[in-house]
Design a protein around this motif. Structure first.
Motif, PDB file in Angstrom:
ATOM      1  N   ALA A   1       0.829  -1.204   0.000  1.00 11.98           N
ATOM      2  CA  ALA A   1       0.000   0.000   0.000  1.00 11.98           C
ATOM      3  C   ALA A   1       0.869   1.262   0.000  1.00 11.98           C
ATOM      4  CB  ALA A   1      -0.944   0.000   1.195  1.00 11.98           C
ATOM      5  N   LEU A   2       1.962   1.246   0.730  1.00  9.45           N
ATOM      6  CA  LEU A   2       2.854   2.406   0.744  1.00  9.45           C
ATOM      7  C   LEU A   2       3.556   2.587  -0.599  1.00  9.45           C
ATOM      8  CD1 LEU A   2       4.464   2.120   4.282  1.00  9.45           C
ATOM      9  CD2 LEU A   2       2.803   3.813   3.496  1.00  9.45           C
ATOM     10  N   ALA A   3       3.946   1.495  -1.219  1.00  5.17           N
ATOM     11  CA  ALA A   3       4.582   1.589  -2.540  1.00  5.17           C
ATOM     12  C   ALA A   3       3.593   2.156  -3.559  1.00  5.17           C
ATOM     13  CB  ALA A   3       5.086   0.218  -2.990  1.00  5.17           C
ATOM     14  N   LEU A   4       2.345   1.720  -3.498  1.00  3.30           N
ATOM     15  CA  LEU A   4       1.331   2.261  -4.408  1.00  3.30           C
ATOM     16  C   LEU A   4       1.085   3.741  -4.125  1.00  3.30           C
ATOM     17  CD1 LEU A   4      -1.278  -0.645  -4.485  1.00  3.30           C
ATOM     18  CD2 LEU A   4       0.443  -0.087  -6.215  1.00  3.30           C
ATOM     19  N   ALA A   5       1.036   4.107  -2.850  1.00  2.30           N
ATOM     20  CA  ALA A   5       0.816   5.512  -2.489  1.00  2.30           C
ATOM     21  C   ALA A   5       1.941   6.398  -3.018  1.00  2.30           C
ATOM     22  CB  ALA A   5       0.692   5.651  -0.974  1.00  2.30           C
ATOM     23  N   ALA A   6       3.146   5.863  -3.075  1.00  2.00           N
ATOM     24  CA  ALA A   6       4.288   6.628  -3.585  1.00  2.00           C
ATOM     25  C   ALA A   6       4.208   6.834  -5.094  1.00  2.00           C
ATOM     26  CB  ALA A   6       5.590   5.919  -3.231  1.00  2.00           C
ATOM     27  N   HIS A   7       3.324   6.100  -5.767  1.00  2.00           N
ATOM     28  CA  HIS A   7       3.202   6.185  -7.224  1.00  2.00           C
ATOM     29  C   HIS A   7       1.852   6.733  -7.675  1.00  2.00           C
ATOM     30  CE1 HIS A   7       6.643   3.508  -6.876  1.00  2.00           C
ATOM     31  NE2 HIS A   7       6.977   3.958  -8.074  1.00  2.00           N
ATOM     32  N   LEU A   8       1.148   7.444  -6.801  1.00  2.00           N
ATOM     33  CA  LEU A   8      -0.135   8.026  -7.186  1.00  2.00           C
ATOM     34  C   LEU A   8       0.083   9.156  -8.182  1.00  2.00           C
ATOM     35  CD1 LEU A   8      -2.035   8.155  -3.784  1.00  2.00           C
ATOM     36  CD2 LEU A   8      -2.260   6.468  -5.609  1.00  2.00           C
ATOM     37  N   SER A   9      -0.835   9.271  -9.122  1.00  2.00           N
ATOM     38  CA  SER A   9      -0.796  10.348 -10.103  1.00  2.00           C
ATOM     39  C   SER A   9      -2.018  11.231  -9.908  1.00  2.00           C
ATOM     40  CB  SER A   9      -0.748   9.763 -11.523  1.00  2.00           C
ATOM     41  OG  SER A   9      -1.882   8.960 -11.750  1.00  2.00           O
ATOM     42  N   PRO A  10      -2.075  12.395 -10.569  1.00  2.00           N
ATOM     43  CA  PRO A  10      -3.193  13.312 -10.359  1.00  2.00           C
ATOM     44  C   PRO A  10      -4.558  12.748 -10.755  1.00  2.00           C
ATOM     45  CG  PRO A  10      -1.394  14.426 -11.481  1.00  2.00           C
ATOM     46  CD  PRO A  10      -1.044  12.974 -11.424  1.00  2.00           C
ATOM     47  N   GLY A  11      -4.619  11.860 -11.724  1.00  2.00           N
ATOM     48  CA  GLY A  11      -5.890  11.309 -12.179  1.00  2.00           C
ATOM     49  C   GLY A  11      -6.336  10.129 -11.339  1.00  2.00           C
ATOM     50  N   PRO A  12      -7.473   9.552 -11.686  1.00  2.00           N
ATOM     51  CA  PRO A  12      -7.998   8.429 -10.917  1.00  2.00           C
ATOM     52  C   PRO A  12      -7.268   7.105 -11.169  1.00  2.00           C
ATOM     53  CG  PRO A  12      -9.453   8.935 -12.729  1.00  2.00           C
ATOM     54  CD  PRO A  12      -8.394  10.004 -12.717  1.00  2.00           C
TER      55      PRO A  12
ATOM     56  N   GLU B   1       8.045  -4.502 -11.844  1.00  2.00           N
ATOM     57  CA  GLU B   1       9.314  -4.881 -11.217  1.00  2.00           C
ATOM     58  C   GLU B   1       9.733  -3.887 -10.140  1.00  2.00           C
ATOM     59  OE1 GLU B   1      12.577  -6.154 -13.612  1.00  2.00           O
ATOM     60  OE2 GLU B   1      11.237  -7.101 -15.068  1.00  2.00           O
ATOM     61  N   GLU B   2       9.479  -2.599 -10.399  1.00  2.00           N
ATOM     62  CA  GLU B   2       9.829  -1.581  -9.396  1.00  2.00           C
ATOM     63  C   GLU B   2       8.997  -1.759  -8.135  1.00  2.00           C
ATOM     64  OE1 GLU B   2      10.012   3.243  -8.765  1.00  2.00           O
ATOM     65  OE2 GLU B   2       9.669   2.451 -10.773  1.00  2.00           O
ATOM     66  N   LEU B   3       7.684  -1.993  -8.289  1.00  2.00           N
ATOM     67  CA  LEU B   3       6.837  -2.224  -7.117  1.00  2.00           C
ATOM     68  C   LEU B   3       7.327  -3.435  -6.330  1.00  2.00           C
ATOM     69  CD1 LEU B   3       3.221  -1.623  -8.466  1.00  2.00           C
ATOM     70  CD2 LEU B   3       4.538  -0.152  -6.936  1.00  2.00           C
ATOM     71  N   GLY B   4       7.625  -4.503  -7.049  1.00  2.00           N
ATOM     72  CA  GLY B   4       8.120  -5.697  -6.383  1.00  2.00           C
ATOM     73  C   GLY B   4       9.433  -5.454  -5.666  1.00  2.00           C
ATOM     74  N   ARG B   5      10.325  -4.737  -6.325  1.00  2.00           N
ATOM     75  CA  ARG B   5      11.634  -4.434  -5.730  1.00  2.00           C
ATOM     76  C   ARG B   5      11.460  -3.597  -4.465  1.00  2.00           C
ATOM     77  NH1 ARG B   5      13.742  -3.034 -10.084  1.00  2.00           N
ATOM     78  NH2 ARG B   5      13.342  -0.816  -9.995  1.00  2.00           N
ATOM     79  N   LEU B   6      10.575  -2.617  -4.502  1.00  2.00           N
ATOM     80  CA  LEU B   6      10.340  -1.773  -3.325  1.00  2.00           C
ATOM     81  C   LEU B   6       9.808  -2.572  -2.142  1.00  2.00           C
ATOM     82  CD1 LEU B   6       8.707   1.370  -4.984  1.00  2.00           C
ATOM     83  CD2 LEU B   6      10.917   1.274  -3.818  1.00  2.00           C
ATOM     84  N   CYS B   7       9.050  -3.623  -2.451  1.00  2.00           N
ATOM     85  CA  CYS B   7       8.431  -4.431  -1.401  1.00  2.00           C
ATOM     86  C   CYS B   7       9.191  -5.714  -1.097  1.00  2.00           C
ATOM     87  CB  CYS B   7       6.999  -4.775  -1.808  1.00  2.00           C
ATOM     88  SG  CYS B   7       5.960  -3.339  -2.020  1.00  2.00           S
ATOM     89  N   GLY B   8      10.212  -6.010  -1.904  1.00  2.00           N
ATOM     90  CA  GLY B   8      10.968  -7.231  -1.696  1.00  2.00           C
ATOM     91  C   GLY B   8      10.237  -8.480  -2.156  1.00  2.00           C
ATOM     92  N   HIS B   9       9.411  -8.336  -3.209  1.00  2.00           N
ATOM     93  CA  HIS B   9       8.610  -9.453  -3.713  1.00  2.00           C
ATOM     94  C   HIS B   9       8.898  -9.723  -5.184  1.00  2.00           C
ATOM     95  CE1 HIS B   9       6.261  -9.425  -0.065  1.00  2.00           C
ATOM     96  NE2 HIS B   9       5.949  -8.161  -0.245  1.00  2.00           N
ATOM     97  N   THR B  10       8.585 -10.932  -5.595  1.00  6.71           N
ATOM     98  CA  THR B  10       8.633 -11.278  -7.010  1.00  6.71           C
ATOM     99  C   THR B  10       7.412 -10.661  -7.693  1.00  6.71           C
ATOM    100  OG1 THR B  10       7.298 -13.272  -6.766  1.00  6.71           O
ATOM    101  CG2 THR B  10       9.698 -13.506  -6.452  1.00  6.71           C
ATOM    102  N   PRO B  11       7.406 -10.552  -9.019  1.00  6.78           N
ATOM    103  CA  PRO B  11       6.208 -10.065  -9.706  1.00  6.78           C
ATOM    104  C   PRO B  11       4.966 -10.899  -9.383  1.00  6.78           C
ATOM    105  CG  PRO B  11       8.064  -9.959 -11.191  1.00  6.78           C
ATOM    106  CD  PRO B  11       8.536 -10.688  -9.953  1.00  6.78           C
ATOM    107  N   HIS B  12       5.138 -12.214  -9.223  1.00  9.37           N
ATOM    108  CA  HIS B  12       3.995 -13.070  -8.883  1.00  9.37           C
ATOM    109  C   HIS B  12       3.439 -12.720  -7.505  1.00  9.37           C
ATOM    110  CE1 HIS B  12       1.409 -16.574  -8.870  1.00  9.37           C
ATOM    111  NE2 HIS B  12       1.872 -16.860  -7.660  1.00  9.37           N
ATOM    112  N   GLN B  13       4.327 -12.529  -6.534  1.00  4.60           N
ATOM    113  CA  GLN B  13       3.891 -12.150  -5.193  1.00  4.60           C
ATOM    114  C   GLN B  13       3.237 -10.774  -5.207  1.00  4.60           C
ATOM    115  OE1 GLN B  13       7.810 -12.657  -3.505  1.00  4.60           O
ATOM    116  NE2 GLN B  13       7.079 -14.316  -2.166  1.00  4.60           N
ATOM    117  N   THR B  14       3.781  -9.864  -6.006  1.00  4.05           N
ATOM    118  CA  THR B  14       3.197  -8.527  -6.124  1.00  4.05           C
ATOM    119  C   THR B  14       1.782  -8.619  -6.674  1.00  4.05           C
ATOM    120  OG1 THR B  14       5.393  -7.567  -6.447  1.00  4.05           O
ATOM    121  CG2 THR B  14       3.515  -6.247  -7.161  1.00  4.05           C
ATOM    122  N   ALA B  15       1.575  -9.439  -7.685  1.00  2.38           N
ATOM    123  CA  ALA B  15       0.235  -9.621  -8.250  1.00  2.38           C
ATOM    124  C   ALA B  15      -0.723 -10.181  -7.201  1.00  2.38           C
ATOM    125  CB  ALA B  15       0.298 -10.543  -9.463  1.00  2.38           C
TER     126      ALA B  15
END
Length: 69
Positions: free
Chosen positions: A2-13, A20-34
């Motif tokens: 949730a914090l990684a997503l919050a760091a990537h919010l944009s002005p629109g909805p 890969e960046e989200l996974g790296r920030l959280c220490g997860h594989t792409p599968h775990q991120t999904a």
């Protein structure tokens, strides 16, 4: 996640980030991120998420935000 997503919010909805960046920030594989993104939809934190055709880009909308708003 949730914090990684919050760091990537944009002005629109709809918001986007690199899977890969989200996974790296959280220490997860792409599968775990999904799986975590699926849980955020199930628990009502995200309205939806999807992965782009190239599998690199992830798009999501927060719960309570209409994609066209």
């Amino acid at each position: 996640m949730a914090l990684a997503l919050a760091a990537h919010l944009s002005p629109g909805p709809a918001h986007t980030a690199d899977m890969e960046e989200l996974g790296r920030l959280c220490g997860h594989t792409p599968h775990q991120t999904a799986e975590l993104l699926d849980r955020l939809v199930t628990t009502g934190k995200l309205a939806f998420w999807r992965q782009g055709e190239d599998l690199g880009e992830v798009t999501w909308t927060l719960a309570g935000q209409a994609p066209g708003a």
